[in-house]
Motif scaffolding. Structure first.
Motif, mmCIF file in Angstrom:
data_model
loop_
_atom_site.group_PDB
_atom_site.id
_atom_site.type_symbol
_atom_site.label_atom_id
_atom_site.label_comp_id
_atom_site.label_asym_id
_atom_site.label_seq_id
_atom_site.Cartn_x
_atom_site.Cartn_y
_atom_site.Cartn_z
ATOM 1 N N THR A 8 0.849 -1.188 0.000
ATOM 2 C CA THR A 8 0.000 0.000 0.000
ATOM 3 C C THR A 8 0.888 1.242 0.000
ATOM 4 O OG1 THR A 8 -0.118 -0.383 2.369
ATOM 5 C CG2 THR A 8 -2.097 -0.875 1.099
ATOM 6 N N PRO A 9 1.130 1.811 -1.198
ATOM 7 C CA PRO A 9 2.013 2.967 -1.280
ATOM 8 C C PRO A 9 1.398 4.184 -0.594
ATOM 9 C CG PRO A 9 1.009 2.503 -3.404
ATOM 10 C CD PRO A 9 0.621 1.394 -2.500
ATOM 11 N N SER A 10 2.237 4.985 0.055
ATOM 12 C CA SER A 10 1.758 6.171 0.748
ATOM 13 C C SER A 10 1.414 7.247 -0.278
ATOM 14 C CB SER A 10 2.850 6.675 1.685
ATOM 15 O OG SER A 10 3.961 7.078 0.919
ATOM 16 N N PRO A 11 0.543 8.204 0.106
ATOM 17 C CA PRO A 11 0.206 9.302 -0.812
ATOM 18 C C PRO A 11 1.461 10.073 -1.241
ATOM 19 C CG PRO A 11 -1.205 9.340 1.120
ATOM 20 C CD PRO A 11 -0.177 8.286 1.372
ATOM 21 N N ALA A 12 2.426 10.157 -0.337
ATOM 22 C CA ALA A 12 3.669 10.860 -0.659
ATOM 23 C C ALA A 12 4.318 10.227 -1.883
ATOM 24 C CB ALA A 12 4.618 10.816 0.529
ATOM 25 N N ARG A 13 4.212 8.907 -1.971
ATOM 26 C CA ARG A 13 4.799 8.225 -3.117
ATOM 27 C C ARG A 13 3.943 8.403 -4.363
ATOM 28 N NH1 ARG A 13 8.910 4.242 -2.896
ATOM 29 N NH2 ARG A 13 9.729 4.126 -0.796
ATOM 30 N N THR A 14 2.630 8.155 -4.245
ATOM 31 C CA THR A 14 1.775 8.142 -5.437
ATOM 32 C C THR A 14 1.656 9.525 -6.059
ATOM 33 O OG1 THR A 14 -0.103 8.284 -3.946
ATOM 34 C CG2 THR A 14 0.379 6.122 -4.844
ATOM 35 N N VAL A 15 1.700 10.571 -5.247
ATOM 36 C CA VAL A 15 1.593 11.924 -5.788
ATOM 37 C C VAL A 15 2.977 12.544 -5.958
ATOM 38 C CG1 VAL A 15 0.621 14.216 -5.437
ATOM 39 C CG2 VAL A 15 -0.643 12.197 -4.682
ATOM 40 N N GLY A 16 3.803 12.347 -4.939
ATOM 41 C CA GLY A 16 5.102 13.009 -4.912
ATOM 42 C C GLY A 16 6.031 12.556 -6.029
ATOM 43 N N LEU A 17 6.086 11.259 -6.263
ATOM 44 C CA LEU A 17 7.046 10.758 -7.247
ATOM 45 C C LEU A 17 6.738 11.223 -8.677
ATOM 46 C CD1 LEU A 17 7.860 7.241 -5.829
ATOM 47 C CD2 LEU A 17 9.486 9.051 -6.292
ATOM 48 N N PRO A 18 5.492 11.108 -9.155
ATOM 49 C CA PRO A 18 5.210 11.647 -10.490
ATOM 50 C C PRO A 18 5.515 13.161 -10.575
ATOM 51 C CG PRO A 18 3.456 10.195 -9.825
ATOM 52 C CD PRO A 18 4.340 10.377 -8.623
ATOM 53 N N ALA A 19 5.204 13.897 -9.495
ATOM 54 C CA ALA A 19 5.506 15.331 -9.488
ATOM 55 C C ALA A 19 7.009 15.536 -9.607
ATOM 56 C CB ALA A 19 4.968 15.968 -8.213
ATOM 57 N N LEU A 20 7.750 14.713 -8.879
ATOM 58 C CA LEU A 20 9.208 14.788 -8.936
ATOM 59 C C LEU A 20 9.701 14.494 -10.358
ATOM 60 C CD1 LEU A 20 10.934 15.301 -6.384
ATOM 61 C CD2 LEU A 20 11.624 12.904 -6.508
ATOM 62 N N ALA A 21 9.047 13.535 -11.006
ATOM 63 C CA ALA A 21 9.431 13.175 -12.369
ATOM 64 C C ALA A 21 9.238 14.365 -13.298
ATOM 65 C CB ALA A 21 8.601 11.980 -12.856
ATOM 66 N N LEU A 22 8.112 15.059 -13.124
ATOM 67 C CA LEU A 22 7.829 16.231 -13.949
ATOM 68 C C LEU A 22 8.867 17.322 -13.690
ATOM 69 C CD1 LEU A 22 5.468 16.317 -15.892
ATOM 70 C CD2 LEU A 22 4.306 17.869 -14.311
ATOM 71 N N GLY A 23 9.181 17.505 -12.401
ATOM 72 C CA GLY A 23 10.191 18.506 -12.038
ATOM 73 C C GLY A 23 11.536 18.185 -12.659
ATOM 74 N N ALA A 24 11.914 16.916 -12.599
ATOM 75 C CA ALA A 24 13.196 16.505 -13.167
ATOM 76 C C ALA A 24 13.215 16.745 -14.675
ATOM 77 C CB ALA A 24 13.443 15.030 -12.865
ATOM 78 N N THR A 25 12.071 16.515 -15.325
ATOM 79 C CA THR A 25 11.976 16.754 -16.765
ATOM 80 C C THR A 25 12.228 18.229 -17.074
ATOM 81 O OG1 THR A 25 10.298 15.034 -16.833
ATOM 82 C CG2 THR A 25 10.506 16.427 -18.772
ATOM 83 N N VAL A 26 11.602 19.090 -16.278
ATOM 84 C CA VAL A 26 11.770 20.542 -16.473
ATOM 85 C C VAL A 26 13.233 20.930 -16.288
ATOM 86 C CG1 VAL A 26 11.212 22.791 -15.477
ATOM 87 C CG2 VAL A 26 9.406 21.102 -15.843
ATOM 88 N N LEU A 27 13.876 20.339 -15.271
ATOM 89 C CA LEU A 27 15.292 20.629 -15.028
ATOM 90 C C LEU A 27 16.145 20.231 -16.237
ATOM 91 C CD1 LEU A 27 16.056 19.745 -11.298
ATOM 92 C CD2 LEU A 27 16.001 21.980 -12.421
ATOM 93 N N VAL A 28 15.858 19.049 -16.781
ATOM 94 C CA VAL A 28 16.608 18.599 -17.959
ATOM 95 C C VAL A 28 16.411 19.581 -19.116
ATOM 96 C CG1 VAL A 28 16.734 16.809 -19.739
ATOM 97 C CG2 VAL A 28 16.623 16.160 -17.345
#
Lengths: 348, 512
Positions: A8-28
């Motif tokens: 059972t993944p925590s909300p921090a993971r289910t929401v945070g990680l995709p957001a982090l992915a988007l942020g990393a994309t912007v950084l690239v």
């Protein structure tokens, strides 16, 4: 290193990680702009502005998103059943071809021609995928290979037609088909705005696919077949027939992209009708995690990146290739983020 | 003085081994030692932590806490190579042999450099032959492994460990795939090994084997070491109670009252597919109100018979009749329509869809019929009610009907399947390994439900590799071997040893 499943993944993971992915994309993206010698923040701003900064920009993005919604849906329907349809490009072109043939050769009045063009396109697209899926279910031929190769066959076939039988006699020698008559084109949604009903049709299709997947027995069969064909067969689900039905729907949806581009936007068929919409549909579907409504959102995102990068390139002089790199990184980061919501990396 | 003596002889010592997987503590501060020349049985239900503990010992897992000492030397964690080098050999439940190579090549694999063709081969062969004589492990060094029986393959695995100078042998559920006679031969080998100073850890959940083969028993329950007793000072009841934490009574079915014949196979054959044995002209009758138990070593045609009854396979020869009517078209759907309830062998791969919810799994076999669906439209609230009813009546422990079924334990998964199958009120029930891998509580539950279904008039075909289970439940026993069936033996007419001979193929030749 080992991967431990997370039940059972925590909300921090289910929401945070995709957001982090988007942020990393912007950084690239900003890093790439820096390498190209431009101001990273300004470049980013220009992309966003170019995609959604004005009415014109927004409509352009919606127009570009339309074929991507169709191909994205085609891919997501097929991938749900673990039917790897890599041939949306071929199905798109065959849809466009049938649209043009019915629209220009039969001389029907508009109100009759348009539905017939759409129907013909859907049938033709479905038929193009029927071959590979029958080869798969009957003989075990890998559909990745057959559908992928059909793309090249179809591209060459279209080229031949445009140089030969379908060539527009008034086309000044250009390899293009005759144009559809005015009344055989998709009308604008709002008079005066450059947005055609193909977009509306795409939204309706997304809704339809979603309802099909969640509410009908066919949707249940498709999901069961994709998740565990052995258990599905054991439970009496006719797995082969389900795959054929899936293929017909998938091919038909991809062909609608061709119909909508020709009847809604271009008016005729050329060999460069699609800048890889069939392939980009895979990215769209994967980013949406194969969810039909998510496909709409991710198609808008992908279209926005392309349109925004085009406009940014003209203003800032950063090559448009940045759009391709951006999408590729977005997909990679997103896939990684999704994986990390399901498992955690442990040492030992 | 005894203490000092013991310290001398200890070959293996585990101290405070703890291993957690997320919230689950698979091993909780387990400590024990193994002496030279001793067979220790590690007893516990599935999921008690036996395999985890052995995987830590062998270096497949790293413990969160605790140490392993072999011959007084601490073993570096997480290195299977180190365990091997220290003299620990493991024979896994699933063999790790290469079928297209010979016995000798398999034994040498990994011990000799690749580019020394032929060199040392003669010496190696002499050594292997010597070992198989010393330990009673008869197998031809030049036989291709693919041609060997399961029992012979296990001998190769043991030879492999011995060839690498293992002084400590770990056997994980070694008898699961053997006939009673083969098991006896294995125990004989273990006795010889111990006599030569080796030490053995023997993992099992079969009590009578533990009693027969070990000198000391360690009992694991929920990851904890709950008992450590010399075998001579205990009995099966005490061990069973330790294992489950409570007294259990096996079901004792009342006398069967067989009724009409519901299914008949006449001289039916099915093709052999890959390495799965087909049926070779079998006759079979399933009668209402009777449990027919099918005993046999795994891979002798049980799979083909189960597939035939499930609708996945059709006879290539012979006649199949349902209540006297010959079957012409035969698919899983037809089997369901004929009211055949199917409990498949593999509940994870065949019985359920792991990423479907309990609701979705509960309606898997009737998703297209009312009330679950009408004219192609699913009625999810009806499906949910069906799931809730199964959860309620079959005591499925779960967070709710919307949970993905992969999160359930094997026992609860099996209860859901049982509810799905029995809820459709089947006339014929195919129960293929219905209790494999379940803990004793769940085993008893499933078995009692099957007996209740029999008493309600269903014809039950019970396929099991566990002879005890077949003998406990069946009104009539038949043995399957190489795709052929033995005659019917009424309850109590044959001893396990006699059935073991049939399982090994004796008796069939005179019949054929």
């Amino acid at each position: 290193m080992r991967l431990d499943p997370i039940t059972t993944p925590s909300p921090a993971r289910t929401v945070g990680l995709p957001a982090l992915a988007l942020g990393a994309t912007v950084l690239v993206a900003m890093g790439l702009a820096l390498i190209a010698g431009a101001d990273p923040l300004a470049t980013l701003g220009l992309i966003v502005k170019g995609a959604a900064g004005s009415k014109f920009a927004l409509l352009e993005t919606l127009n570009r998103a339309t074929p991507l919604i169709f191909t994205g849906l085609a891919i997501s329907v097929a991938f749900r059943a673990k039917l790897w349809n890599i041939g949306a490009e071929a199905q798109l072109y065959v849809g466009a071809l049938v649209t043009v043939v019915i629209g220009t050769q039969l001389g029907l009045p508009g109100p009759l021609a348009l539905p017939l063009m759409a129907l013909g396109a859907v049938l033709a697209g479905a038929l193009v995928l029927l071959g590979p899926v029958l080869l798969k279910t009957r003989l075990g031929v890998d559909e990745v290979v057959t559908t992928l190769l059909l793309n090249f066959i179809m591209a060459l076939f279209i080229s031949y037609l445009l140089e030969g039988p379908l060539k527009d006699p008034m086309g000044m020698g250009w390899p293009k088909s005759p144009a559809l008559p005015r009344d055989a084109r998709l009308p604008r949604i709002v008079e005066g705005l450059r947005l055609h009903w193909g977009f509306g049709l795409a939204l309706i299709s997304a809704l339809g696919v979603w309802i099909m997947q969640t509410r009908t027995t066919l949707g249940y069969e498709i999901r069961a077949t994709g998740l565990n064909p052995e258990a599905a067969r054991f439970a009496g689900i006719p797995v082969g027939r389900v795959l054929v039905k899936t293929a017909l729907i998938s091919g038909g949806l991809a062909a609608l992209a061709g119909f909508s581009e020709v009847a809604g936007l271009k008016g005729n068929l050329t060999a460069d009708l699609s800048p890889g919409f069939g392939y980009t549909g895979i990215v769209v579907a994967m980013l949406a995690l194969l969810h039909p409504l998510g496909v709409v959102v991710s198609a808008l995102f992908v279209a926005g990146v392309f349109v925004g990068a085009d406009s940014m390139s003209r203003a800032a002089g950063v090559p448009t290739y940045i759009a391709d790199i951006l999408l590729a990184t977005a997909l990679l980061f997103m896939v990684l983020a999704i994986l990390l919501t399901k498992v955690r990396v442990v040492r030992g | 003085m005894a203490q000092a003596q013991e310290a001398q002889d200890v070959v293996l010592r585990l101290s405070g081994i703890t291993k957690r997987f997320g919230a689950l503590t698979a091993n909780d501060a387990i400590s024990f030692s193994l002496a030279r020349g001793e067979v220790v049985a590690l007893l516990g239900e599935n999921g008690a932590g036996k395999t985890t503990l052995m995987n830590i010992l062998f270096g497949h897992y790293t413990a969160d806490a605790g140490t392993v000492e072999v011959f007084g030397q601490p073993l570096p964690p997480g290195l299977p190579g180190a365990a091997l080098a220290a003299g620990v050999g493991m024979v896994h439940q699933h063999f790790t042999l290469s079928g297209n190579m010979t016995v000798l090549e398999n034994i040498l694999l990994g011990t000799a450099p690749l580019w020394r063709p032929g060199l040392g081969r003669a010496a190696a062969r002499r050594r292997v032959e010597q070992l198989s004589r010393d330990f009673g492990l008869a197998v031809h060094p030049d036989a291709r492994v693919a041609t060997l029986s399961v029992g012979e393959r296990q001998r190769v695995e043991i030879l492999k460990a011995l060839y690498r100078d293992a002084r400590i042998l770990i056997l994980d559920e070694p008898t699961a795939v053997l006939t009673p006679q083969e098991s006896d031969a294995l125990f004989e080998t273990l006795r010889k090994a111990v006599a030569q100073g080796l030490s053995v850890i023997f993992i099992s959940h079969k009590l009578h084997e533990v009693m027969a083969a070990s000198s000391r028993v360690l009992v694991l329950r929920h990851g904890r070491l709950v008992g450590e007793v010399p075998t001579a000072e205990t009995d099966r009841h005490q061990l069973a109670a330790l294992m489950v934490g409570a007294e259990i009574t096996p079901p004792a079915p009342a006398e069967a009252r067989p009724g009409a014949t519901l299914l008949t196979l006449k001289n039916v054959s099915t093709p052999t597919r890959g390495n799965r044995t087909g049926l070779r002209g079998i006759d079979l009758e399933l009668k209402a109100g009777q449990i027919l138990g099918l005993a046999g070593v795994s891979g002798n045609g049980q799979g083909a018979l189960a597939d035939l009854l499930s609708g996945l396979e059709t006879p290539s020869a012979g006649i199949m009749e349902l209540a006297g009517t010959e079957v012409t078209t035969w698919t899983p759907r037809d089997a369901l329509q004929a009211r055949i309830g199917r409990i498949p062998e593999d509940r994870h791969k065949t019985g359920t869809i792991a990423d479907f919810t309990l609701t979705e799994n509960a309606v898997l076999e009737r998703y297209a019929q009312p009330p679950v669906a009408r004219r192609g439209w699913m009625d999810w609230s009806a499906a949910r009610r069906a799931a809730e009813q199964i959860i309620e009546s079959y005591d499925v422990r779960c967070p709710g009907p919307d949970t993905r079924i992969r999160l359930l334990s094997g026992g609860n998964m099996q209860k859901l399947i049982l509810g799905r199958v029995l809820g459709a009120q089947p006339r014929i029930i195919l129960a293929n390994q219905p209790v494999r891998g379940l803990d004793i509580g769940a085993v008893t539950y499933v078995q009692e439900r099957l007996i209740a279904a029999r008493d309600a008039g269903a014809a039950v075909l019970l396929i099991s590799e566990d002879l005890d289970e077949v003998l406990t439940l069946s009104d009539v026993v038949r043995v399957i071997c190489e795709g052929r069936l033995s005659p019917e033996f009424p309850r109590g007419s044959k001893t396990p040893a006699e059935l073991g001979q049939w399982m090994a193929g004796q008796g069939f030749s005179d019949a054929a």
